[in-house]
Design an enzyme around this catalytic site. Structure first.
Site, short mmCIF file in Angstrom:
data_model
loop_
_atom_site.label_atom_id
_atom_site.label_comp_id
_atom_site.label_asym_id
_atom_site.label_seq_id
_atom_site.Cartn_x
_atom_site.Cartn_y
_atom_site.Cartn_z
N HIS A 518 -3.00 0.38 0.24
CA HIS A 518 -2.84 0.41 1.70
C HIS A 518 -3.46 -0.87 2.28
CE1 HIS A 518 -2.48 2.51 5.64
NE2 HIS A 518 -3.54 1.77 5.95
N ASP A 566 -1.05 7.50 -5.75
CA ASP A 566 -0.82 6.08 -5.53
C ASP A 566 0.33 5.89 -4.55
OD1 ASP A 566 -0.85 3.35 -5.67
OD2 ASP A 566 0.02 3.22 -7.68
N GLU A 575 -6.78 2.87 0.14
CA GLU A 575 -7.25 1.77 0.98
C GLU A 575 -8.57 1.21 0.45
OE1 GLU A 575 -7.49 0.54 5.64
OE2 GLU A 575 -8.03 2.61 5.14
#
Length: 623
Positions: A518, A566, A575
């Site tokens: 992310h 994932d 993230e």
């Protein structure tokens, strides 16, 4: 027993036998009138006494005759000899293990920690904001945020610093924590960094951050109070206006307004953390650039004075909407006493001024009392108390100042012992089935906490080694140096791939790692094209791997059952953050063995004074 032993009435032709219960104080076997629980001694194993047994007073009560008869003496003797031999061998083994000199058996890491450390540092290069360095190893980044600060009334220069995570916001609180932690690792392990060629790299990262922190602090003057800039970027996610949350853009393409959040000296936690960062960084550069080091410590002293002058006007930066209102969803501070103690402690090390230590130790108990239960024994961007007690324990171990600080330092040492017990026992924290410690089960992103726990446990074990101590204790148990190191290594190895997913949670390390991180820059192709706010949605929502590998980024990690998803839109899993990576860097350098130590281990020699740690450098300013 063999089947030759049994019960039967005694016959007239059986020879009389003597039975004994135990040994007397003189070393003689005492007789018994009973054959129950007794053994025959007609083996010529016991010296004969000239005193008849029946004239010895017996303290044993008489018991009934249960007619226990030995049918085959030869077989019984053989059984007895074998049993006695086993017992003797077992006792000899115990004594041998007990009295042999103990050595630390370090379990060599199965991972290439040199490579891992280089990659973990490279992540910070990918997060840099401002005029991008031409020599950066990250090739999908460029100049960005060059107008940061222009949205304020007086157009201040807030160019630089680091983007916090997968978004394009710059938070001063998280940046300061990150710089403090990275600087601490250099102060302790600068020789290790130098040995593997990463000292200049980590110092460049620290200077990039400390340069920015000098900008976000404006000292008071005759007409205005202290000013702290806490955030650059718009965290508004309501979708009504373009922002750093609504837009999925590379930092280089940002074309929306980036507001600045402004605080004063009553933002005590923010001020304390910036003081700690500037002070610790000043120690990093004390030899290379004394002028710059002096500039950092001067600013730290001025900010500390502003933040502590009025104890009745202190608080957290997130309580004020204009100061840290938008930061609550990212870095919502639960208190400020720990940051003030943290700042005072680091300023003491940076200056040698005993008044800062006095302040820190006087406020230490208040920080303990205000710590929330969910923060206990955790070291992260929100809670510095755990790390601070390790620092004060270090002071007691190697530069004890005595009265009037011995009480606070002893309290810190005892608490540090309890902290170490929490790492190696299962009483405080649970583990996932795969072995990851879960320090905040309802928070998610567990790797950030495991990394700092790994760092503190290994660092403290090095302190014990310097003291030639094999371990310590707390009120609930004991721990050894090896136990701490095994725990520390287990957490890093889990992060780097020894887990049920068989996946490294640091991007680029090993054969399998997260591919849908992310992160805006990593997910949008570096193709020379300018993409607008919503143009990036197609990459945000794509199920394809990121076109750019965000080397060294540690993601949030799995859940408490070792499951990892994932997917780019599951940011609780995928993230990365600069605060998390700082903890990973700290753990990696702490666990990294200096080259000469590795050679000595292979030869069977272990010198605890050559650990790559600088025992006394942190005390250079203290006289």
């Amino acid at each position: 027993m063999p089947s030759s032993l049994g019960y039967q009435p005694p016959s007239a032709d059986q020879e009389p036998v003597t039975y004994v219960h135990t040994l007397s104080e003189a070393g003689r076997l005492l007789p018994s009138a009973s054959r129950w629980n007794s053994i025959e001694i007609d083996f010529n194993l016991v010296p004969q006494s000239g005193i008849a047994y029946d004239v010895l007073p017996s303290g044993y009560s008489k018991s009934y005759d249960h007619n226990l008869v030995i049918r085959d003496r030869k077989l019984f003797k053989r059984c007895l000899y074998i049993s006695a031999s086993i017992v003797i061998l077992f006792l000899a083994l115990i004594l041998l293990l007990r009295f042999l000199p103990h050595k630390h058996h370090h379990h060599g890491p199965s991972k290439n920690l040199t490579l891992a450390l280089n990659q973990a540092l490279t992540f910070f290069d990918a997060q840099k904001s401002g005029t991008y360095p031409q020599n950066s190893p990250v090739k999908f980044r460029g100049d960005s945020g060059l107008q940061d600060g222009n949205s304020t009334g007086n157009h201040v220069n807030l160019v630089g610093g680091f983007y916090d995570s997968g978004n394009n916001i710059k938070f001063s609180f998280s940046t300061a924590y990150t710089m403090t932690l990275l600087s601490w690792t250099v102060i302790e392990y600068h020789q290790k960094y130098a040995d593997i060629g990463e000292l200049d790299h980590v110092k460049d990262i620290i200077k990039w951050g400390s340069d920015y922190l000098l900008k976000v602090f404006v000292p008071p003057n005759a007409t205005s109070d202290t000013t702290l800039y806490s955030q650059i970027g718009n965290a508004n996610s309501d979708g009504t206006t373009p922002s750093d949350i609504n837009c999925w853009e590379r930092p280089e393409d940002m074309d929306y307004v980036r507001p600045v959040s402004i605080c004063d000296s009553t933002a005590s936690d923010l001020a304390g953390e910036i003081v700690a960062a500037l002070s610790a960084a000043s120690l990093v550069f004390k030899s290379d650039d004394s002028v710059y080091s002096g500039e950092l410590v001067k600013a730290a002293g001025e900010l500390f004075e502003s933040a502590t002058k009025d104890p009745n006007n202190q608080g957290t930066y997130t309580r004020d909407e204009s100061c840290g209102g938008q930061s609550r969803d990212f870095y919502n501070s639960s208190g400020y006493n720990d940051e003030l103690v943290w700042g005072g402690t680091w300023l003491f090390f940076a200056t040698g001024d005993i008044s800062y230590l006095q302040y820190a130790t006087d406020l230490f108990q208040a920080a303990v009392d205000s710590e929330t239960s969910s923060d206990k024994w955790i070291f992260d961007w929100n809670n510095k108390l755990t790390a601070n007690m390790v620092l004060l324990t270090r002071l007691q171990f190697f530069h004890d100042l005595g009265y009037p600080y011995e009480g606070s330092l002893m309290t810190s040492a005892n608490m540090t012992g309890s902290l170490m017990c929490s790492y190696v026992s299962s009483r405080i924290f649970n583990m996932t089935p795969g072995g990851l410690v879960i320090q905040r089960p309802n928070y998610g992103a567990p790797l950030q906490f495991a990394a700092t726990a790994s760092f503190l446990s290994k660092l403290y074990s090095d302190y014990l080694d310097l003291l030639l101590s094999s371990g310590g204790s707390c009120s609930t148990g004991e721990f050894t140096v090896d136990m701490l190191r095994n725990f520390s290594l287990s957490q890093v190895n889990y992060i780097l791939g020894d887990n049920p997913m068989n996946m490294s949670y640091m991007v680029g390390f090993g054969d399998k790692f997260p591919s849908q991180v992310h992160h805006r820059s990593a997910s949008i192709p570096w193709d020379g094209q300018h993409y607008l706010c919503k143009d990036g949605y197609k990459w945000r929502d794509s199920k394809d791997p990121n076109p750019n590998v965000l080397l060294g980024a540690m993601v949030g990690g799995p859940d408490e059952f070792d499951k990892f998803i994932d997917e780019r839109d599951r940011q609780e899993f995928t993230e990365p953050r600069i605060t998390s990576n700082a903890g990973l860097v700290a753990a990696l350098i702490a666990l990294h063995d200096p080259p000469h130590t590795r050679k000595n281990k292979k030869k069977g020699h272990y010198d605890p004074t050559k650990l790559g740690i600088d025992q006394m450098g942190i005390f250079d300013k203290i006289h």
